[in-house]
Structure formats: C-alpha cells, structure tokens
Scaffold this motif. Structure first.
Motif, PDB file in Angstrom:
ATOM      1  N   GLY A 185       0.767  -1.240   0.000  1.00  0.00           N
ATOM      2  CA  GLY A 185       0.000   0.000   0.000  1.00  0.00           C
ATOM      3  C   GLY A 185       0.791   1.279   0.000  1.00  0.00           C
ATOM      4  N   SER A 243      -4.899  -4.251   2.237  1.00  0.00           N
ATOM      5  CA  SER A 243      -3.720  -3.406   2.407  1.00  0.00           C
ATOM      6  C   SER A 243      -4.158  -1.955   2.407  1.00  0.00           C
ATOM      7  CB  SER A 243      -2.716  -3.657   1.278  1.00  0.00           C
ATOM      8  OG  SER A 243      -1.510  -2.949   1.506  1.00  0.00           O
ATOM      9  N   TYR A 244      -3.333  -1.106   2.985  1.00  0.00           N
ATOM     10  CA  TYR A 244      -3.627   0.325   2.976  1.00  0.00           C
ATOM     11  C   TYR A 244      -2.306   1.078   2.970  1.00  0.00           C
ATOM     12  CZ  TYR A 244      -2.462   0.113   7.945  1.00  0.00           C
ATOM     13  OH  TYR A 244      -1.801  -0.087   9.136  1.00  0.00           O
ATOM     14  N   ASN A 274      -4.816   4.859  -0.272  1.00  0.00           N
ATOM     15  CA  ASN A 274      -5.295   3.618  -0.871  1.00  0.00           C
ATOM     16  C   ASN A 274      -5.850   2.652   0.171  1.00  0.00           C
ATOM     17  OD1 ASN A 274      -4.099   4.163  -3.617  1.00  0.00           O
ATOM     18  ND2 ASN A 274      -2.199   4.068  -2.432  1.00  0.00           N
ATOM     19  N   PHE A 302      -6.932  -1.362  -0.316  1.00  0.00           N
ATOM     20  CA  PHE A 302      -6.997  -2.478  -1.259  1.00  0.00           C
ATOM     21  C   PHE A 302      -7.596  -3.709  -0.584  1.00  0.00           C
ATOM     22  CE2 PHE A 302      -5.129  -6.532  -2.451  1.00  0.00           C
ATOM     23  CZ  PHE A 302      -5.365  -6.583  -3.819  1.00  0.00           C
ATOM     24  N   SER A 303      -8.383  -4.480  -1.354  1.00  0.00           N
ATOM     25  CA  SER A 303      -8.852  -5.778  -0.872  1.00  0.00           C
ATOM     26  C   SER A 303      -8.694  -6.815  -1.973  1.00  0.00           C
ATOM     27  CB  SER A 303     -10.312  -5.703  -0.412  1.00  0.00           C
ATOM     28  OG  SER A 303     -11.160  -5.293  -1.465  1.00  0.00           O
ATOM     29  N   TYR A 318     -11.253   4.405  -8.293  1.00  0.00           N
ATOM     30  CA  TYR A 318     -11.122   2.953  -8.171  1.00  0.00           C
ATOM     31  C   TYR A 318     -10.182   2.471  -9.270  1.00  0.00           C
ATOM     32  CZ  TYR A 318     -12.051  -1.881  -9.411  1.00  0.00           C
ATOM     33  OH  TYR A 318     -11.886  -3.189  -9.749  1.00  0.00           O
ATOM     34  N   THR A 328      -6.582  -4.327  -9.927  1.00  0.00           N
ATOM     35  CA  THR A 328      -5.210  -4.820  -9.893  1.00  0.00           C
ATOM     36  C   THR A 328      -5.261  -6.316 -10.199  1.00  0.00           C
ATOM     37  OG1 THR A 328      -5.002  -5.603  -7.625  1.00  0.00           O
ATOM     38  CG2 THR A 328      -4.867  -3.211  -7.965  1.00  0.00           C
ATOM     39  N   ASN A 365      -8.971  -5.225  -5.822  1.00  0.00           N
ATOM     40  CA  ASN A 365      -9.572  -3.918  -6.087  1.00  0.00           C
ATOM     41  C   ASN A 365      -9.006  -2.868  -5.137  1.00  0.00           C
ATOM     42  OD1 ASN A 365     -11.863  -4.843  -7.995  1.00  0.00           O
ATOM     43  ND2 ASN A 365     -12.039  -6.219  -6.242  1.00  0.00           N
ATOM     44  N   ASN A 366      -8.583  -1.756  -5.705  1.00  0.00           N
ATOM     45  CA  ASN A 366      -8.036  -0.664  -4.913  1.00  0.00           C
ATOM     46  C   ASN A 366      -8.954   0.547  -5.009  1.00  0.00           C
ATOM     47  OD1 ASN A 366      -5.892   0.527  -3.279  1.00  0.00           O
ATOM     48  ND2 ASN A 366      -5.557   1.881  -5.037  1.00  0.00           N
ATOM     49  N   TYR A 368      -9.347   4.466  -3.767  1.00  0.00           N
ATOM     50  CA  TYR A 368      -8.439   5.518  -3.309  1.00  0.00           C
ATOM     51  C   TYR A 368      -9.136   6.875  -3.352  1.00  0.00           C
ATOM     52  CZ  TYR A 368      -7.896   6.732  -8.272  1.00  0.00           C
ATOM     53  OH  TYR A 368      -8.135   7.108  -9.566  1.00  0.00           O
TER      54      TYR A 368
END
Length: 206
Positions: free
Chosen positions: A59, A106-107, A126, A128-129, A178, A181, A185-186, A188
C-alpha cells in the motif's frame, strides 16, 4: 463508544443543519495516528473473523508520518466505510509468492507531486482488498448514489457508502477513484496536502 461518539458528533454538528450541507472543520492532522490507526484497531476483530490478513507491503509507506488538512470526523468515516467494504467483499486469491490462497487487505499512501497544480502536492490514500477485479462497466458506476454491484448480493448495504465517500472527498477539494489490480480492487482518494491558498480579494472597480 469513542468511535461512535466521534461519528455522531461529526454528523450532528449544528453547522450542518444551519447551512443545509456538510460544513468542514478542516485542520492539519496526522493521518496515521488520528484517523487510520483508530479505524484499523476498530475493524481488526472483524478482519480476523472473516480471515482477512493485513498486508501493508502493497500500500505504500504506512509507517511514515503524514500530515494533511482534513476534517478528522468525516475522513474517519470515509475509512470506516472503506474498511467495512473490505470486510464484506474481500475474497481469497492465489498468492504468487507462497502458492497458497489467502484473503487480505492493504492500505497506505503516496505523494502525488504537483497533482493539484504547481506547488500543490496531493496525497493518494489507498485501501486495497483481494478478490476478482470489477468489470469496467461496474467500475464506472461505483460512486453513484444507491448503486450496488453484483458482488454485493448477500451482504448488507444501502449503496450509499461510496457515494458518501465521494461527497466528503470532493468537499475537501479532492477526487475519489477505483482501480483494478491483478489480485483485487483498490479504492483511493486524493486530497490536497496543503490548504488552498487564499484568493485575492478584488478591489473596487475590478
């Protein structure tokens, strides 16, 4: 109790009702200590319950200290909405490093040089999952009021969470977004790192 009090105090400010809209109380704050860490602590039990690992290696630089001008209460709710979506929609994906499947989030953040114009840097934040990336047609509508994607079936929601994020971020002079990835999906948002410089007041006759 502390989190709920913060959210209620923010949403029920007298200024919101007097103005008929959200009124920001912007001030320079440390995002990690004041906003992100408390929300991570709040959602950690729910991540664990769903088997979601926290992997901050993807992240940005979450250990760095960052400061930006923000309304602490409203941006805290932005993170609460994003982390709540992680709990609902994170799915297992193959890990190329270990070969096993895992579910993770993640971040982090990164500085966007001159993003808002010369000398006005932005901060891209960000969340993210892991899971299947969304289709382009779905991605274009994610921040619309009331919209829920197909993967929302079976999960509680109203379709207003991402729309709320859009409104709060734009009130701060930022943008939301959005990006898919290979592993998920991220979501932000990008905020100005410094307050907008005051505009000159026109003199009579101008």
């Amino acid at each position: 109790y502390m989190h709920t009090s913060l959210f209620l105090e923010t949403l029920l400010r007298r200024s919101h009702f007097e103005e008929g809209r959200y009124v920001l109380e912007k001030k320079m704050c440390n995002f990690k200590k004041k906003i992100i860490d408390p929300q991570i602590e709040r959602y950690q039990p729910r991540f664990s319950e769903r088997g979601i690992e926290i992997d901050t290696s993807l992240g940005g630089v979450p250990d760095a200290e960052i400061e930006a001008v923000a309304d602490v209460g409203l941006i805290s709710q932005v993170y609460a909405n994003l982390f709540s979506n992680v709990v609902k929609y994170a799915r297992e994906v193959p890990d190329p490093g270990t070969g096993r499947s895992r579910k993770f989030m993640s971040y982090g953040w990164e500085i966007m040089k001159d993003f808002f114009g010369a000398g006005r840097d932005g901060i891209k934040l960000n969340v993210f999952s892991s899971g299947l990336p969304m289709d382009k047609d779905v991605a274009l509508r994610l921040f619309e009021e009331g919209y829920r994607a197909d993967n929302a079936k079976g999960e509680y929601g109203t379709g207003h969470g991402l729309y709320f994020i859009r409104e709060v971020v734009r009130l701060h002079g930022g943008i939301e977004g959005y990006e898919p990835t290979p592993h998920g999906n991220n979501f932000y948002f990008i905020l100005p790192k410094e307050p907008e410089p005051p505009r000159p007041v026109p003199t009579p006759g101008q």
